[in-house]
Design an enzyme around this catalytic site. Structure first.
Site, short mmCIF file in Angstrom:
data_model
loop_
_atom_site.label_atom_id
_atom_site.label_comp_id
_atom_site.label_asym_id
_atom_site.label_seq_id
_atom_site.Cartn_x
_atom_site.Cartn_y
_atom_site.Cartn_z
N SER A 121 0.83 -1.21 0.00
CA SER A 121 0.00 0.00 0.00
C SER A 121 0.86 1.25 0.00
O SER A 121 1.96 1.27 0.58
CB SER A 121 -0.86 -0.01 1.27
OG SER A 121 -1.49 1.24 1.43
N TYR A 145 -1.96 0.29 10.20
CA TYR A 145 -2.19 -0.43 8.93
C TYR A 145 -0.94 -0.35 8.05
O TYR A 145 -0.44 -1.37 7.56
CB TYR A 145 -3.40 0.18 8.22
CG TYR A 145 -3.53 -0.26 6.78
CD1 TYR A 145 -3.92 -1.55 6.46
CD2 TYR A 145 -3.23 0.63 5.74
CE1 TYR A 145 -4.01 -1.95 5.13
CE2 TYR A 145 -3.33 0.24 4.42
CZ TYR A 145 -3.71 -1.05 4.11
OH TYR A 145 -3.78 -1.45 2.80
N LYS A 159 1.85 -3.32 6.66
CA LYS A 159 2.20 -3.57 5.26
C LYS A 159 3.71 -3.51 5.07
O LYS A 159 4.31 -4.31 4.36
CB LYS A 159 1.48 -2.58 4.34
CG LYS A 159 -0.02 -2.82 4.23
CD LYS A 159 -0.30 -4.15 3.52
CE LYS A 159 -1.76 -4.50 3.48
NZ LYS A 159 -2.03 -5.81 2.87
#
Ligand code: UDP
Length: 349
Positions: free
Chosen positions: A122, A149, A153
């Site tokens: 991402s 988040y 990643k």
């Protein structure tokens, strides 16, 4: 379904939004997708190509059995949690599912004949990282995730890179910018519950099916004060995965590539595009900034072109919004607010 001589590709999270579009692209390119998903946020109806295996990404034994049973040679790993806001309040869950899940997948594919992994990363790995609002992001830009988040990643990328060096796996981490739109067939599309993404929420507001859109901040250091994002059509994203599967990489090689269109669009530009497509204004109000939102995330996608021979083809904002609107007006599957509004039709243009 009969796979014939087609190479089987494990698609973890293949019942989700980007996974389902990628499974369709794999099918069209002569592969046999084996979708592995726990349906915690994906939809069984979205699995229309290849085969479905119900399982949790942290279940290493089930993953290993699936790899062996289907003679899997390559894996595309989407399975994971994606809501940035939720990651801020439940980082434990994100580390468990995203990082723990990737650990179990890596263990399951080691020594089982899998030599290529494509990972859903991402643009969240970058954060703002000291960049000016109009600067595009090359892969080497500083990594400063603004949320747990993004942290997960990035941690997965490190782990995958180390596995590549350790035993000869080759892998590509695709750093997605803002996935949007839907397959023009109408068979698959976006169906997050709850929906937090800008384009579906703006469409729902314009269709009178959802509340007025809240524009999260108009005081950013950007041309119109709202955040800039790089919207990429989900079919273009899907094509990037197939290209990454086919890329000519040496054993042990780990690559990262930005998957974006290279064009920054503001929240207000998206609102205007949705109003044009629906033929009605988007009811909206100016709200507070949302925690974890960098002012601008716009890809420099030149390395994806070089590495993968890939470029966005369907990612003009009006095309993305038109495809998203076709889906939102009549989603083939959904829950929550979308399901409640399923009968709402788009206004005639
Ligand atoms: N956004 C907004 N209102 C909403 C949802 C999103 O103003 O109800 C903004 C958000 O702040 C960001 C952009 O729209 O600048 C895209 O947000 P989205 O959640 O779609 O994707 P993200 O960039 O977080 O991955």
């Amino acid at each position: 379904m009969n796979r014939g001589s087609k190479p089987a590709v494990l698609v973890t999270g293949g019942a989700g939004y980007i996974g389902a579009h990628t499974a369709k692209a794999l099918h069209e390119q002569g592969y046999f997708p084996v979708v592995y998903d726990d349906l915690s946020s994906g939809f069984r109806e979205a699995v229309r190509w290849g085969e479905f295996v119900h399982g949790d990404i942290r279940d290493g034994r089930a993953l290993a059995e699936t790899v062996e049973a289907h003679r899997i040679k390559a894996v595309i790993h989407f399975a994971g949690l994606i809501e940035v806001g939720r990651s801020v309040v439940r980082p434990d869950l994100f580390w468990d599912v995203n990082v723990g899940g990737t650990i179990s997948l890596l263990a399951a594919i080691r020594d089982r004949g899998v030599d290529r992994l494509v990972f859903s990363s991402s643009a969240a790995v970058y954060g703002q990282g000291g960049r000016g609002p109009l600067e595009t992001i090359p892969e080497a830009a500083p990594k400063a995730p603004a949320s747990p988040y993004g942290d997960t990643k990035l941690a997965c990328e490190w782990m995958i890179a180390a596995e590549c060096r350790a035993y000869g796996l080759s892998a590509v981490a695709l750093r997605y910018f803002n996935a949007a739109g839907a397959d023009p067939s109408g068979a698959i599309g976006e169906a997050h519950e709850p929906e937090t993404h800008l384009i579906p929420l703006a469409i729902a507001a314009a269709l009178g099916r959802g509340p007025a859109l809240s524009v999260f901040g108009t005081d950013y250091d950007t041309p119109d004060g709202t955040c800039l994002r790089d919207y990429i059509h989900v079919n273009d994203l899907a094509a990037a995965h197939v290209a990454a599967l086919k890329a000519d990489l040496a054993a042990g090689c780990f690559e990262t590539a930005n998957v974006g269109a290279g064009q920054g669009r503001s929240v207000l530009e998206v609102v205007a595009a949705v109003a044009r497509a629906v033929g009605r204004p988007v009811p909206h109000a100016i709200g507070a900034r949302r925690a974890g939102d960098p002012p601008s995330l716009v890809a420099d996608p030149s390395y994806a072109r070089e590495l993968l021979g890939w470029a966005a083809e369907r990612s003009e904002l009006d095309q993305i919004v038109a495809d998203a609107l076709r889906w939102e007006a009549q989603p083939a599957y959904s829950t929550g607010a979308r399901a409640a509004g399923r009968t709402v039709q788009a206004a005639p243009r």
